[in-house]
Design a protein around this motif. Structure first.
Motif, PDB file in Angstrom:
ATOM      1  N   LEU A   2       0.847  -1.184   0.000  1.00 29.08           N
ATOM      2  CA  LEU A   2       0.000   0.000   0.000  1.00 29.08           C
ATOM      3  C   LEU A   2       0.889   1.242   0.000  1.00 29.08           C
ATOM      4  O   LEU A   2       2.105   1.141   0.128  1.00 29.08           O
ATOM      5  CB  LEU A   2      -0.904   0.025   1.238  1.00 29.08           C
ATOM      6  N   ASP A  42      -1.660  -5.061   3.914  1.00 31.28           N
ATOM      7  CA  ASP A  42      -2.697  -5.412   2.944  1.00 31.28           C
ATOM      8  C   ASP A  42      -3.994  -4.677   3.272  1.00 31.28           C
ATOM      9  O   ASP A  42      -4.013  -3.760   4.100  1.00 31.28           O
ATOM     10  CB  ASP A  42      -2.914  -6.926   2.902  1.00 31.28           C
ATOM     11  N   GLU A  43      -5.085  -5.106   2.649  1.00 31.77           N
ATOM     12  CA  GLU A  43      -6.359  -4.399   2.819  1.00 31.77           C
ATOM     13  C   GLU A  43      -6.874  -4.445   4.252  1.00 31.77           C
ATOM     14  O   GLU A  43      -7.731  -3.654   4.628  1.00 31.77           O
ATOM     15  CB  GLU A  43      -7.411  -4.977   1.866  1.00 31.77           C
ATOM     16  N   PHE A  46      -6.880  -1.095   6.031  1.00 29.98           N
ATOM     17  CA  PHE A  46      -7.742   0.017   5.618  1.00 29.98           C
ATOM     18  C   PHE A  46      -8.497   0.675   6.787  1.00 29.98           C
ATOM     19  O   PHE A  46      -8.534   1.897   6.884  1.00 29.98           O
ATOM     20  CB  PHE A  46      -8.740  -0.427   4.544  1.00 29.98           C
ATOM     21  N   ASP A  50      -7.943   4.583   7.653  1.00 31.55           N
ATOM     22  CA  ASP A  50      -9.080   5.506   7.581  1.00 31.55           C
ATOM     23  C   ASP A  50      -9.099   6.492   8.753  1.00 31.55           C
ATOM     24  O   ASP A  50      -9.751   7.531   8.672  1.00 31.55           O
ATOM     25  CB  ASP A  50     -10.405   4.730   7.556  1.00 31.55           C
ATOM     26  N   LYS A  60      -3.533   1.493  -3.002  1.00 31.34           N
ATOM     27  CA  LYS A  60      -2.770   0.281  -3.320  1.00 31.34           C
ATOM     28  C   LYS A  60      -1.592   0.649  -4.215  1.00 31.34           C
ATOM     29  O   LYS A  60      -1.774   1.285  -5.259  1.00 31.34           O
ATOM     30  CB  LYS A  60      -3.676  -0.727  -4.026  1.00 31.34           C
ATOM     31  N   THR A 141      -7.316   4.690  -2.857  1.00 38.30           N
ATOM     32  CA  THR A 141      -8.426   4.092  -2.107  1.00 38.30           C
ATOM     33  C   THR A 141      -9.225   5.156  -1.370  1.00 38.30           C
ATOM     34  O   THR A 141     -10.447   5.155  -1.378  1.00 38.30           O
ATOM     35  CB  THR A 141      -7.896   3.055  -1.092  1.00 38.30           C
ATOM     36  N   ARG A 142      -8.534   6.086  -0.738  1.00 34.59           N
ATOM     37  CA  ARG A 142      -9.203   7.092   0.088  1.00 34.59           C
ATOM     38  C   ARG A 142      -8.471   8.425   0.000  1.00 34.59           C
ATOM     39  O   ARG A 142      -7.262   8.484   0.207  1.00 34.59           O
ATOM     40  CB  ARG A 142      -9.242   6.612   1.544  1.00 34.59           C
TER      41      ARG A 142
END
Length: 334
Positions: A2, A42-43, A46, A50, A60, A141-142
């Motif tokens: 990431l 990894d995810e 998240f 956040d 990513k 992603t954000r």
């Protein structure tokens, strides 16, 4: 892998905030190129990313290269995880060593050969290309919209007091404690730090010596939708009496810096020393304290006298009459 693009105002603090969140997520920072952080995560990270306050965006990381030619060659070999339409945005950092003027068009053309359609005005997916010492490309992603923090600045709250940290800084202090369940602010004032902690799902505890501040902080917490709180009128130097038998997972606070009004007639440095002793007493072993002090107070030395261990220290010049350090301390297991 990431990536996170951090803000440039307090980069050391911003990087350590990301590091703290990755410790909770089970990842780590794998490298830094100016304001671009590579993450070995990894995810699953998240939900923790956040929470960030001092970040511009995260996403990513798809590829990394040492030249434009290498970047485009690698891009041809990648199965791009793009949903819907896309566009390429380039971030040229101050240490950029490559000519990226035409990179959005060239990289966009490579990705389009895989059947994806370009939409420059309202893309479903934003591909971000970063130029620093090396080149990077990733999928956003954000994006942390500054407006989301601006709406919680001091003058936007129903109970207004001008002396307050920016919400981004308040959020970073909360995150630097690595709090997962709860947080105490023993100098809560109008509740800015508690608002940020409450919005990421923590149970918050607040103390202020003035009853009107406690009432005002509650008004602010409820206004921003924070419901899981416990606020008390009391002295930050006597937390053991206020919370008898209670130990806190984390503490984040911004003590008053020295006007007679904010100190309620007490000597500033003596208040800081007594408050550090009291916070140490109610903090759980291994717990963290994130705190701000004016540079005229040696927070490191005074906290270490109490038993704290310094983990991080960050300098900020607010204006000519206010320079401060943000500190992160840990209460040892010994």
């Amino acid at each position: 892998m990431l990536y996170v693009e951090i803000l440039g105002s307090l980069p050391g603090m911003a990087e350590d905030e990301v590091g703290a969140m990755l410790e909770l997520a089970g990842g780590e920072i794998a490298g830094r190129d100016y304001l671009f952080l590579k993450l070995d995560a990894d995810e699953g990270a998240f939900p923790y990313l956040d929470r960030l306050g001092l970040a511009h965006e995260y996403g990513k990381l798809i590829l990394e290269a040492g030249s434009i030619h290498e970047l485009l060659s690698k891009a041809e070999e990648v199965d791009w995880p793009i949903k819907g339409t896309f566009k390429v945005d380039t971030e040229t950092m101050v240490n950029c060593r490559h000519n990226v003027l035409d990179l959005p068009r060239k990289l966009g053309a490579v990705i389009a050969t895989q059947g994806f359609k370009v939409n420059l005005s309202r893309p479903d997916t934003v591909v971000r290309a970063y130029c620093g010492e090396r080149l990077y490309a990733g999928i956003r992603t954000r994006y942390f919209d500054p407006k989301d923090f601006e709406i919680r600045k001091a003058h936007r709250r129903p109970f207004f007091r001008p002396i307050s940290l920016h919400p981004r800084l308040s959020r970073a202090l909360v995150n630097l404690t690595k709090a997962k369940k709860e947080l105490l602010d023993p100098f809560m004032g109008a509740g800015g730090i508690l608002i940020e902690a409450g919005l990421i799902g923590l149970r918050v505890y607040g103390v202020d010596i003035k009853p009107e501040m406690v009432e005002g902080a509650e008004m602010n917490l409820r206004y921003y939708g924070v419901r899981d709180y416990e606020l008390r009128v009391g002295d930050a130097a006597k937390l053991e009496e206020l919370f008898f038998g209670k130990e806190f997972e984390a503490i984040a606070t911004d003590p008053p810096y020295g006007t007679s009004a904010t100190l309620a007639g007490r000597d500033r440095d003596e208040l800081y020393r007594k408050a550090l002793e009291s916070m140490y007493a109610v903090l759980a072993k291994g717990g963290r304290l994130a705190i701000a002090f004016p540079v005229s107070f040696d927070g490191k030395t005074e906290a270490e006298k109490v038993g704290f261990r310094l983990l991080g220290m960050y300098y900020q010049r607010v204006h000519k009459s206010l320079e401060r350090h943000f500190y992160v301390f840990e209460k040892g297991h010994g």
